[in-house]
Write a protein that holds these residues in place. Structure first.
Motif, PDB file in Angstrom:
ATOM      1  N   GLY A  35       0.819  -1.144  -0.055  1.00 43.83           N
ATOM      2  CA  GLY A  35      -0.063   0.095   0.022  1.00 43.83           C
ATOM      3  C   GLY A  35       0.773   1.180   0.084  1.00 43.83           C
ATOM      4  O   GLY A  35       0.326   2.328  -0.017  1.00 43.83           O
ATOM      5  N   ASP A  39      -1.960   3.301  -4.306  1.00 48.92           N
ATOM      6  CA  ASP A  39      -3.160   3.517  -3.402  1.00 48.92           C
ATOM      7  C   ASP A  39      -4.068   2.676  -3.636  1.00 48.92           C
ATOM      8  O   ASP A  39      -4.104   1.467  -4.337  1.00 48.92           O
ATOM      9  N   ASP A  40      -5.186   2.741  -2.974  1.00 49.56           N
ATOM     10  CA  ASP A  40      -6.537   1.613  -3.091  1.00 49.56           C
ATOM     11  C   ASP A  40      -6.917   1.362  -4.708  1.00 49.56           C
ATOM     12  O   ASP A  40      -7.265   0.618  -5.009  1.00 49.56           O
ATOM     13  N   THR A  45       1.689   6.131  -5.977  1.00 44.09           N
ATOM     14  CA  THR A  45       1.675   7.294  -4.581  1.00 44.09           C
ATOM     15  C   THR A  45       2.960   8.089  -4.891  1.00 44.09           C
ATOM     16  O   THR A  45       3.892   7.914  -5.880  1.00 44.09           O
TER      17      THR A  45
END
Length: 80
Positions: A35, A39-40, A45
């Motif tokens: 993570g 990101d989800d 990121t």
């Protein structure tokens, strides 16, 4: 400027080490499932971009250092 045989071999070895380490690092970064890197939604990121830039910079510098070492090894072989 003349680089001795030992110095040239060290620089060449550093260049090879750099290729191995940073290519492995980028592969692991791309496959990150913690993570941090993505990101989800699966988008990269800031962590990913900073570490990718670090890896690319280090890879380029390691390549340049390795090339200098390779040229020194060749020059030492030819008696230059």
């Amino acid at each position: 400027m003349h680089i001795g045989r030992r110095g040239s071999l060290f620089l060449l070895a550093f260049g090879v080490w750099s290729w191995f380490i940073w290519i492995t690092f980028v592969k692991n970064l791309a496959a990150d499932g913690s993570g941090l890197a993505f990101d989800d939604a699966g988008d990269p990121t800031g962590y990913f971009w900073v570490h990718l830039l670090l890896a690319i910079t280090s890879f380029v510098l390691g390549t340049v250092i390795g090339v200098i070492g390779w040229r020194g090894v060749r020059a030492n072989r030819s008696g230059g």
